[in-house]
Design a protein around this motif. Structure first.
Motif, PDB file in Angstrom:
ATOM      1  N   PRO A  54       0.808  -1.217   0.000  1.00 33.41           N
ATOM      2  CA  PRO A  54       0.000   0.000   0.000  1.00 33.41           C
ATOM      3  C   PRO A  54       0.845   1.272   0.000  1.00 33.41           C
ATOM      4  CG  PRO A  54      -0.448  -1.347   1.962  1.00 33.41           C
ATOM      5  CD  PRO A  54       0.621  -2.041   1.192  1.00 33.41           C
ATOM      6  N   SER A  55       0.205   2.364  -0.351  1.00 29.59           N
ATOM      7  CA  SER A  55       0.846   3.671  -0.321  1.00 29.59           C
ATOM      8  C   SER A  55       1.353   3.959   1.088  1.00 29.59           C
ATOM      9  CB  SER A  55      -0.183   4.722  -0.750  1.00 29.59           C
ATOM     10  OG  SER A  55       0.426   5.979  -0.796  1.00 29.59           O
ATOM     11  N   GLY A  56       2.585   4.437   1.173  1.00 29.32           N
ATOM     12  CA  GLY A  56       3.152   4.782   2.477  1.00 29.32           C
ATOM     13  C   GLY A  56       3.805   3.618   3.198  1.00 29.32           C
ATOM     14  N   SER A  57       3.830   2.433   2.568  1.00 32.10           N
ATOM     15  CA  SER A  57       4.404   1.274   3.260  1.00 32.10           C
ATOM     16  C   SER A  57       5.931   1.294   3.264  1.00 32.10           C
ATOM     17  CB  SER A  57       3.880  -0.027   2.643  1.00 32.10           C
ATOM     18  OG  SER A  57       4.155  -0.088   1.273  1.00 32.10           O
ATOM     19  N   GLY A  58       6.531   2.196   2.493  1.00 34.45           N
ATOM     20  CA  GLY A  58       7.985   2.332   2.534  1.00 34.45           C
ATOM     21  C   GLY A  58       8.710   1.806   1.310  1.00 34.45           C
ATOM     22  N   LYS A  59       7.969   1.537   0.229  1.00 33.15           N
ATOM     23  CA  LYS A  59       8.580   0.928  -0.962  1.00 33.15           C
ATOM     24  C   LYS A  59       9.623   1.854  -1.601  1.00 33.15           C
ATOM     25  CE  LYS A  59       4.589   0.661  -3.031  1.00 33.15           C
ATOM     26  NZ  LYS A  59       3.751   1.382  -2.040  1.00 33.15           N
ATOM     27  N   SER A  60       9.254   3.121  -1.798  1.00 34.98           N
ATOM     28  CA  SER A  60      10.205   4.049  -2.412  1.00 34.98           C
ATOM     29  C   SER A  60      11.402   4.274  -1.497  1.00 34.98           C
ATOM     30  CB  SER A  60       9.536   5.396  -2.711  1.00 34.98           C
ATOM     31  OG  SER A  60       8.514   5.232  -3.666  1.00 34.98           O
ATOM     32  N   THR A  61      11.135   4.388  -0.212  1.00 37.43           N
ATOM     33  CA  THR A  61      12.223   4.591   0.744  1.00 37.43           C
ATOM     34  C   THR A  61      13.196   3.413   0.687  1.00 37.43           C
ATOM     35  OG1 THR A  61      10.705   5.827   2.146  1.00 37.43           O
ATOM     36  CG2 THR A  61      12.738   5.060   3.173  1.00 37.43           C
ATOM     37  N   LEU A  62      12.655   2.214   0.551  1.00 37.17           N
ATOM     38  CA  LEU A  62      13.504   1.028   0.429  1.00 37.17           C
ATOM     39  C   LEU A  62      14.430   1.149  -0.787  1.00 37.17           C
ATOM     40  CD1 LEU A  62      14.217  -1.966   1.098  1.00 37.17           C
ATOM     41  CD2 LEU A  62      12.329  -2.605  -0.394  1.00 37.17           C
TER      42      LEU A  62
END
Ligand SMILES: Nc1ncnc2c1ncn2[C@@H]1O[C@H](COP(=O)(O)OP(=O)(O)OP(=O)(O)O)[C@@H](O)[C@H]1O
Ligand SMILES: [Mg+2]
Length: 282
Positions: A54-62
């Motif tokens: 989901p949005s905000g789960s940290g995928k981009s940050t990862l």
């Protein structure tokens, strides 16, 4: 072996089956907000791993922690055996080995497709103009844009611009490619061409870590799927199993949302929940 020794940017130079990306106990906090809360997984050379969640789960940050666009708070990241989280690491050398494609293409408007693919090669890898342009042409051809080398971004569709961005990353000769929702800004009819290029890259043996909402791409192309929620990996496994037979309730409810076309149109999360509960027949 450095990326600079591989002018054609051909994939698959790492030994197949070796670890291309290793993520161990990765944590990232923005102030009091802990966004990644202990992430462990790896991507073998030649493997395609899709990250969903989901949005905000940290995928981009990862993804951004893998190439140090964000500095991890704790944990270890290795790319082809080099510890990128080592404080003494040469960040620029690491980034040269990692190609990244974002949702927004960020092309220079005043440069042609050829110029956009050549410029970083010249500035970062110090290739001369003739060599950079030769490699740019090769890679534009590879993404199906041989006839667009002289076009400016404004003369290209979003899907074509994204393919220029992919060619730009490939021209640097990366060992791994990171994609962060590369098709989510595109009109639906343009998504297929970009996914087609990514599929071809995967088939050629490129190591790829892909954040995507395209479940059919994940199902057909990914070797493994990682489902993230709330900054942790909730489950991972072969694409066929995670997408068609998820083990966790959180994975099931996420997939139900993204696989429901009506919900997908308004996005995930609260918006789609409201949409679905307010009028199930809509
Ligand atoms: N630079 C930043 N400073 C502060 N908070 C941030 C920063 N970048 C991300 N965050 C926060 O980290 C959390 C995770 O964001 P991230 O962009 O990694 O999520 P995501 O899974 O990629 O979401 P989406 O599917 O919407 O792209 C969010 O709560 C976000 O607000
Ligand atoms: Mg994101």
């Amino acid at each position: 072996m450095s990326a600079g020794d591989r002018p054609g940017g051909l994939p698959g130079d790492s030994a197949p089956g070796g670890e291309a990306i290793e993520i161990i106990g990765l944590r990232k906090a923005f102030g009091a907000n802990e966004v990644l809360r202990g992430i462990d997984f790896h991507v073998r050379a030649g493997e395609v791993v899709c990250v969903i969640g989901p949005s905000g789960s940290g995928k981009s940050t990862l993804l951004r922690c893998v190439n140090l666009l964000e500095e991890p708070t704790a944990g270890t990241v290795r790319v082809s055996g080099t510890e990128v989280t080592d404080p003494d690491v040469d960040i620029d050398a690491v980034r040269r080995r990692i190609g990244m494609v974002f949702q927004s293409f960020n092309l220079f408007p005043h440069l042609t497709a050829l110029g956009n693919v050549a410029i970083a090669q010249r500035k970062v890898l110090r290739r001369d103009r003739a060599e950079a342009e030769r490699i740019a042409r090769e890679n534009l051809e590879r993404v199906g844009l041989a006839d667009k080398v002289d076009a400016y971004p404004a003369q290209l569709s979003g899907g074509q611009q994204q393919r220029v961005a992919i060619a730009r990353a490939l021209a640097m000769g990366p060992e791994v490619m990171l994609f962060d929702e590369p098709t989510s800004a595109l009109d639906p009819e343009l998504v297929g061409d970009v996914l087609g290029v990514m599929r071809t890259l995967a088939e050629a043996g490129m190591t790829m870590l892909v954040v995507t909402h395209e479940m059919s791409f994940a199902r057909e192309v990914a070797d493994r799927v990682v489902f993230m929620d709330g900054g942790v990996v909730v489950e991972e496994g072969p694409a066929s199993r995670v997408i068609t037979d998820p083990q966790h309730e959180r994975t099931r409810s996420f997939l139900a949302r993204v696989l429901d076309p009506a919900a997908a149109r308004v996005g995930e999360g609260e918006a789609s929940d409201r949409f679905r509960s307010s009028d199930p027949g809509a």
